[in-house]
Design a protein around this motif. Structure first.
Motif, PDB file in Angstrom:
ATOM      1  N   ALA A  76       1.219  -1.652  -0.139  1.00 20.86           N
ATOM      2  CA  ALA A  76      -0.040  -0.358  -0.239  1.00 20.86           C
ATOM      3  C   ALA A  76       0.994   1.315  -0.268  1.00 20.86           C
ATOM      4  O   ALA A  76       2.371   1.141   0.480  1.00 20.86           O
ATOM      5  N   VAL A  77       0.397   2.357  -0.787  1.00 16.71           N
ATOM      6  CA  VAL A  77       1.311   3.459  -0.013  1.00 16.71           C
ATOM      7  C   VAL A  77       0.094   4.243  -0.282  1.00 16.71           C
ATOM      8  O   VAL A  77      -1.325   4.681   0.311  1.00 16.71           O
ATOM      9  N   LEU A  78       0.651   5.698   0.555  1.00 16.10           N
ATOM     10  CA  LEU A  78       0.116   6.822   1.160  1.00 16.10           C
ATOM     11  C   LEU A  78       0.980   8.250   0.108  1.00 16.10           C
ATOM     12  O   LEU A  78       1.849   8.122   0.195  1.00 16.10           O
ATOM     13  N   VAL A  79       0.010   8.525  -0.451  1.00 18.29           N
ATOM     14  CA  VAL A  79       0.609   9.833  -1.498  1.00 18.29           C
ATOM     15  C   VAL A  79      -0.133  10.878  -0.469  1.00 18.29           C
ATOM     16  O   VAL A  79      -0.635  11.183  -0.176  1.00 18.29           O
ATOM     17  N   ALA A  80       1.505  11.921  -0.799  1.00 19.64           N
ATOM     18  CA  ALA A  80       1.222  12.595  -0.358  1.00 19.64           C
ATOM     19  C   ALA A  80       2.264  13.923  -0.340  1.00 19.64           C
ATOM     20  O   ALA A  80       3.101  15.113  -0.467  1.00 19.64           O
ATOM     21  N   THR A  81       2.052  13.663  -1.962  1.00 20.18           N
ATOM     22  CA  THR A  81       3.035  14.850  -2.892  1.00 20.18           C
ATOM     23  C   THR A  81       2.024  15.331  -3.428  1.00 20.18           C
ATOM     24  O   THR A  81       0.687  15.089  -3.420  1.00 20.18           O
ATOM     25  N   PRO A  82       2.625  16.809  -4.037  1.00 15.82           N
ATOM     26  CA  PRO A  82       1.587  17.898  -4.152  1.00 15.82           C
ATOM     27  C   PRO A  82      -0.155  17.857  -4.764  1.00 15.82           C
ATOM     28  O   PRO A  82       0.620  16.693  -5.675  1.00 15.82           O
ATOM     29  N   THR A  83      -0.994  18.354  -4.561  1.00 17.79           N
ATOM     30  CA  THR A  83      -2.076  17.714  -5.803  1.00 17.79           C
ATOM     31  C   THR A  83      -1.831  17.545  -6.698  1.00 17.79           C
ATOM     32  O   THR A  83      -2.781  16.714  -7.391  1.00 17.79           O
ATOM     33  N   PRO A  84      -1.661  18.419  -7.699  1.00 13.88           N
ATOM     34  CA  PRO A  84      -1.866  18.460  -9.254  1.00 13.88           C
ATOM     35  C   PRO A  84      -1.046  17.440  -9.885  1.00 13.88           C
ATOM     36  O   PRO A  84      -1.328  16.903 -10.555  1.00 13.88           O
ATOM     37  N   VAL A  85       0.390  16.174  -8.908  1.00 16.84           N
ATOM     38  CA  VAL A  85       1.024  15.149  -9.709  1.00 16.84           C
ATOM     39  C   VAL A  85      -0.306  14.815  -8.438  1.00 16.84           C
ATOM     40  O   VAL A  85       0.757  12.856  -9.153  1.00 16.84           O
ATOM     41  N   HIS A  86      -1.195  14.231  -8.145  1.00 14.75           N
ATOM     42  CA  HIS A  86      -1.725  12.640  -7.519  1.00 14.75           C
ATOM     43  C   HIS A  86      -2.205  11.985  -7.751  1.00 14.75           C
ATOM     44  O   HIS A  86      -1.813  10.719  -7.877  1.00 14.75           O
ATOM     45  N   GLY A  87      -2.474  12.708  -9.509  1.00 12.97           N
ATOM     46  CA  GLY A  87      -3.408  11.408 -10.254  1.00 12.97           C
ATOM     47  C   GLY A  87      -1.947  10.796 -10.544  1.00 12.97           C
ATOM     48  O   GLY A  87      -2.421   9.160 -11.134  1.00 12.97           O
ATOM     49  N   ASP A  88      -1.325  11.219 -11.087  1.00 15.34           N
ATOM     50  CA  ASP A  88       0.040  10.071 -11.428  1.00 15.34           C
ATOM     51  C   ASP A  88       0.453   9.012 -10.595  1.00 15.34           C
ATOM     52  O   ASP A  88       0.720   7.942 -11.279  1.00 15.34           O
ATOM     53  N   ALA A  89       0.353   9.458  -9.342  1.00 18.63           N
ATOM     54  CA  ALA A  89       1.313   8.544  -8.481  1.00 18.63           C
ATOM     55  C   ALA A  89      -0.462   7.205  -8.694  1.00 18.63           C
ATOM     56  O   ALA A  89      -0.235   6.198  -8.204  1.00 18.63           O
ATOM     57  N   VAL A  90      -1.171   7.838  -8.495  1.00 18.79           N
ATOM     58  CA  VAL A  90      -2.310   6.677  -7.117  1.00 18.79           C
ATOM     59  C   VAL A  90      -2.317   5.731  -9.144  1.00 18.79           C
ATOM     60  O   VAL A  90      -3.203   4.450  -8.528  1.00 18.79           O
ATOM     61  N   ARG A  91      -2.647   6.375 -10.199  1.00 20.67           N
ATOM     62  CA  ARG A  91      -2.564   5.613 -11.390  1.00 20.67           C
ATOM     63  C   ARG A  91      -1.975   4.228 -11.319  1.00 20.67           C
ATOM     64  O   ARG A  91      -2.005   3.587 -11.608  1.00 20.67           O
ATOM     65  N   ALA A  92      -0.362   4.780 -11.035  1.00 20.53           N
ATOM     66  CA  ALA A  92       0.285   3.940 -11.278  1.00 20.53           C
ATOM     67  C   ALA A  92       0.285   3.291  -9.932  1.00 20.53           C
ATOM     68  O   ALA A  92       0.058   1.842 -10.402  1.00 20.53           O
ATOM     69  N   ALA A  93      -0.088   3.218  -8.678  1.00 20.64           N
ATOM     70  CA  ALA A  93      -0.291   2.263  -7.872  1.00 20.64           C
ATOM     71  C   ALA A  93      -1.876   1.183  -8.197  1.00 20.64           C
ATOM     72  O   ALA A  93      -0.826   0.270  -7.638  1.00 20.64           O
ATOM     73  N   LEU A  94      -1.994   1.915  -8.159  1.00 19.63           N
ATOM     74  CA  LEU A  94      -3.410   0.818  -8.846  1.00 19.63           C
ATOM     75  C   LEU A  94      -3.261   0.668  -9.751  1.00 19.63           C
ATOM     76  O   LEU A  94      -3.911  -1.539  -9.671  1.00 19.63           O
ATOM     77  N   ALA A  95      -2.785   0.336 -10.550  1.00 14.54           N
ATOM     78  CA  ALA A  95      -1.735  -0.097 -12.335  1.00 14.54           C
ATOM     79  C   ALA A  95      -1.091  -1.463 -11.400  1.00 14.54           C
ATOM     80  O   ALA A  95      -1.144  -2.403 -12.312  1.00 14.54           O
ATOM     81  N   ALA A  96      -0.261  -1.106 -10.396  1.00 15.40           N
ATOM     82  CA  ALA A  96       0.747  -2.070  -9.950  1.00 15.40           C
ATOM     83  C   ALA A  96      -0.329  -2.812  -8.818  1.00 15.40           C
ATOM     84  O   ALA A  96       0.455  -4.017  -8.335  1.00 15.40           O
ATOM     85  N   GLY A  97      -1.367  -2.598  -8.467  1.00 17.97           N
ATOM     86  CA  GLY A  97      -2.223  -3.817  -7.530  1.00 17.97           C
ATOM     87  C   GLY A  97      -2.003  -2.843  -5.906  1.00 17.97           C
ATOM     88  O   GLY A  97      -2.053  -3.861  -5.555  1.00 17.97           O
ATOM     89  N   VAL A  98      -1.382  -1.775  -5.846  1.00 17.84           N
ATOM     90  CA  VAL A  98      -1.255  -1.627  -4.471  1.00 17.84           C
ATOM     91  C   VAL A  98      -2.190  -0.480  -4.470  1.00 17.84           C
ATOM     92  O   VAL A  98      -2.675   0.045  -4.290  1.00 17.84           O
ATOM     93  N   HIS A  99      -2.778  -0.595  -2.666  1.00 16.15           N
ATOM     94  CA  HIS A  99      -3.854  -0.110  -2.389  1.00 16.15           C
ATOM     95  C   HIS A  99      -3.326   1.285  -1.441  1.00 16.15           C
ATOM     96  O   HIS A  99      -2.035   1.345  -0.983  1.00 16.15           O
ATOM     97  N   VAL A 100      -4.332   2.496  -2.062  1.00 15.96           N
ATOM     98  CA  VAL A 100      -3.744   3.399  -1.984  1.00 15.96           C
ATOM     99  C   VAL A 100      -4.670   4.679  -1.198  1.00 15.96           C
ATOM    100  O   VAL A 100      -5.911   5.215  -0.770  1.00 15.96           O
ATOM    101  N   LEU A 101      -4.293   5.371  -0.198  1.00 22.01           N
ATOM    102  CA  LEU A 101      -4.471   6.287   0.950  1.00 22.01           C
ATOM    103  C   LEU A 101      -4.061   7.937   0.619  1.00 22.01           C
ATOM    104  O   LEU A 101      -2.855   7.858   0.439  1.00 22.01           O
TER     105      LEU A 101
END
Ligand SMILES: NC(=O)c1ccc[n+]([C@@H]2O[C@H](COP(=O)([O-])OP(=O)(O)OC[C@H]3O[C@@H](n4cnc5c(N)ncnc54)[C@H](O)[C@@H]3O)[C@@H](O)[C@H]2O)c1
Length: 346
Positions: A76-101
């Motif tokens: 799992a990951v906790l995404v605490a990057t700046p708001t404009p780049v949340h989408g990139d990190a969330v997309r990559a994590a979900l594509a890898a089957g990793v849970h996201v907060l």
């Protein structure tokens, strides 16, 4: 830079957590993760290697600037990057089957929120970190309203003051005071009341730093909301409160008047005789919301383990965005803005 994975076994379903972005709030989350029962390993990630190295050294945790590598090792990951780049990190994590907060707001664009929400098939979870939803006092107020304990709710009032403003560099990409700072209460008020906002009046001023005007933003603002039942909501706040960091919620109803966030650390000085001054008034979100952030991680890891239902799903974020957009329009046009059931503003 160390890239091996440190493991500290604890009871319960184990979660190896990656922290993406170790800036202001990511550093705090990393510390809370070390006390979270289900988290057995933490690995840090940031595009800025010096930030990774600094926190890795401080907390004795592994870290990497290589996101793909991190995603291949964590649950799992906790995404605490700046708001404009949340989408990139969330997309990559979900594509890898990793849970996201993901820190709030998940995105500033409703289309992106809808897109990301659709990327959670087969038991991969996406939870949004609106910490008020995890705060015990806010949750108790919500439950009491839903159970009818307070009778008719007339008005809810939120206080949303920072003690000191963040860097102006942060403000430039934050989305503005309503999308960045007030978004917490724009999410919490409808959530607590269990109903949608239907109209908004907002106003704001630049009184703290002229840099806010340069960013097309305001630093002090006030919002009045009308909800579907006729209940009213008021949010007042800003980027600087000389007394400290003050986030509260008050509910005025037929059979009760209750509040969350009022205790001996609330940075409000009473001039009435015999009332003591605040003790160690909160200076920032880290102490004020410590219980909420800790519970956020506990609930997130419970969701990952299949032991809890997601209390802050991605699509819930659409309404707070609609209201934030309405606030921005209302402030700029100096008029009431209505919000239709489909989110259209008029
Ligand atoms: N829930 C809350 O109370 C709360 C409070 C503050 C901030 N936030 C949210 O947290 C998020 C981060 O805010 P912050 O104040 O910590 O910001 P910050 O600028 O202090 O930290 C962001 C970090 O992310 C790193 N980063 C930037 N792009 C990256 C990328 N593509 N991949 C990996 N790392 C990257 C930066 O180097 C920096 O270290 C924002 O979405 C903000 O809205 C929430």
């Amino acid at each position: 830079m160390l890239c091996s994975v440190a493991t500290r076994a604890r009871k319960g379903a184990p979660v190896h957590l990656g922290i993406l972005g170790v800036g202001r709030i990511g550093r705090m989350h990393a510390r809370h993760a070390l006390g979270c029962e289900r988290v057995t390993a933490v690995t840090l990630h940031d595009v800025d290697g010096s930030r990774v190295d600094e926190l890795s050294g401080e907390l004795d945790l592994p870290g990497t600037t290589d996101l793909d590598r991190l995603l291949s090792t964590v649950d799992a990951v906790l995404v605490a990057t700046p708001t404009p780049v949340h989408g990139d990190a969330v997309r990559a994590a979900l594509a890898a089957g990793v849970h996201v907060l993901c820190e709030k707001p998940l995105a500033l664009d409703p289309t992106l929120i809808t897109e990301l929400a659709a990327l959670t098939p087969g038991g991969v979870h996406l939870v949004v970190g609106f910490q008020r939803r995890f705060d015990p006092a806010y949750a108790a107020i919500r439950a009491a309203i839903a159970a009818g304990e307070y009778g008719t709710v007339f008005l809810v009032r939120a206080t949303a003051f920072d003690h000191a403003p963040p860097d102006l560099g942060y403000i430039a990409t934050s989305g503005g005071i309503f999308h960045d700072q007030f978004i917490h209460d724009l999410d919490a008020l409808p959530w607590v009341l269990g109903e949608r906002a239907v109209a908004v009046q907002a106003t704001g001023s630049v009184l703290v730093d002229p840099g806010f005007a340069d960013a097309g933003d305001v630093d002090t603002a006030s919002v009045t909301l009308r909800f579907a039942s006729g209940a009213l909501g008021v949010i007042t706040g800003g980027r600087c409160d000389g007394g400290g960091y003050d986030n509260r919620l008050e509910v005025f109803a037929q059979r009760a008047a209750v509040c969350a966030g009022l205790d001996e650390r609330t940075p409000l000085t009473s001039l009435e005789p015999g009332v003591p001054p605040p003790r160690e008034p909160h200076q920032g979100f880290d102490t004020r919301w410590a219980r909420g952030y800790r519970r956020e991680l506990e609930v997130f890891t419970d969701v990952v383990a299949g032991a809890a239902v997601n209390p802050s799903p991605a699509l819930d974020g659409l309404h707070s965005l609609e209201i934030a957009r309405a606030c921005e329009l209302s402030r700029r046009a100096d008029r009431t803005v209505r919000i239709a059931a489909d989110g259209t503003l008029s």
